[in-house]
Each structure stands twice: as structure tokens, then as C-alpha cells.
Design an enzyme around this catalytic site. Structure first.
Site, short mmCIF file in Angstrom:
data_model
loop_
_atom_site.label_atom_id
_atom_site.label_comp_id
_atom_site.label_asym_id
_atom_site.label_seq_id
_atom_site.Cartn_x
_atom_site.Cartn_y
_atom_site.Cartn_z
NE ARG A 35 -3.63 -2.29 2.46
CZ ARG A 35 -4.45 -2.57 3.45
NH1 ARG A 35 -4.52 -1.77 4.49
NH2 ARG A 35 -5.19 -3.65 3.40
CB CYS A 36 4.25 1.74 -0.65
SG CYS A 36 5.61 2.89 -0.81
#
Length: 162
Positions: A35-36
Site C-alpha cells: 500500500r505504498c
């Protein structure tokens, strides 16, 4: 002298995997997260993995939740996400810490070999990359914003010629 092959890590399936298994291969070791903002780099990492499949080279992914809690899932969820979203086929490992008192021994060694910005050993964010040569020594450290494709020329220099 230590080398990357002296370390063992837990594979994403829970088995212990000695990095000795990759002896003779150049390695691109990356702390990853699902989730970057840099998560799309999985695509570039997989492209390197596929393009160098017939060469002594491997990409190794080490999920880490130490930066903005961007890797909250368990190993099975991480593996499923990577395979379904980016077709990741390179070796992935269980979640580790790359900074602090519980820093994985591999990262303790990597960060002692090549320091980052202002000579800091700490990893600043997800998708920091370390390139080791075929003797298991760190030859380069790349910041998170460095796209995998930009590393291709450095990998090619480590491949056998002829």
C-alpha cells in the site's frame, strides 16, 4: 568476510530459506509494501526477474510494515496480492523489520555495507534496493524513487560475458 549468502530468512510460505541457495547469483534485495506510492515498482521488479531469468540473477522481496503501516497484511495476503496484482514470481519473504532493535540480521548487514543519505544506516522508506554481486557483496544501494528499470545497466555489468 561475510556475504549475503551467510543469512537465512523466512520465506513467504513460512519455511526457512538460506540465502546460500542463491550463491553465484547477483541479487536485488528490496523491502516492499502493498500500500505504498512505490508499490507499482513491483511491475518493474518482476520485469527484471523475467528478463534475467536465464542469467545468474534474482530479485528478493522483503515485505516491511515499518513505514506508514503500508504492509499490514499477513504473509498469505501479501503473496496473494503480489501474484494477482503484479504477477510476482520472484522469491518473496515473510514480513521483517529493516530498522530498529528488531532489524533483521540481513538488513543489519546490508545497511552496514552501504549507507544511505547522510551516511545513515537506516532505511528511509519502502522500496529501498540493495544490489549484490555474484560473490555476495553489496555493490550498490538505491533510494526508493529509483525505478527498477534504471538499475538494469548495473545488473548487466554483473552478468557473465560471452
Amino acid at each position: 568476510m561475510a556475504s549475503v549468502y551467510d543469512f537465512t530468512a523466512t520465506a513467504i510460505d513460512g519455511s526457512e530459506l538460506p540465502l546460500e541457495r542463491f550463491r553465484g547469483r547477483a541479487l536485488l534485495i528490496v523491502n516492499v509494501a502493498s500500500r505504498c506510492g512505490f508499490t507499482p515498482q513491483y511491475q518493474g521488479l518482476e520485469a527484471l526477474h523475467r528478463d534475467f531469468a536465464d542469467h545468474p540473477f534474482e530479485v528478493l522481496g522483503f515485505p516491511c510494515n515499518q513505514f506508514g503501516a503500508q504492509e499490514p497484511g499477513r504473509a498469505a495476503e501479501i503473496a496473494s496480492f503480489c501474484a494477482a496484482t503484479f504477477g510476482v514470481d520472484f522469491p518473496m519473504f515473510d514480513k521483517i523489520e529493516v530498522n530498529g532493535p528488531n532489524r533483521h540480521p540481513l538488513y543489519d548487514w546490508l545497511t552496514s555495507q552501504k549507507k544511505g543519505f547522510l551516511e545513515s544506516r537506516d532505511i528511509k522508506w519502502n522500496f529501498t534496493k540493495f544490489l549484490t554481486d555474484r560473490e555476495g557483496q553489496v555493490v550498490a544501494r538505491y533510494a526508493p524513487q529509483v525505478e527498477p528499470e534504471a538499475i538494469r545497466p548495473d545488473i548487466e555489468k554483473l552478468m557473465p560475458h560471452g
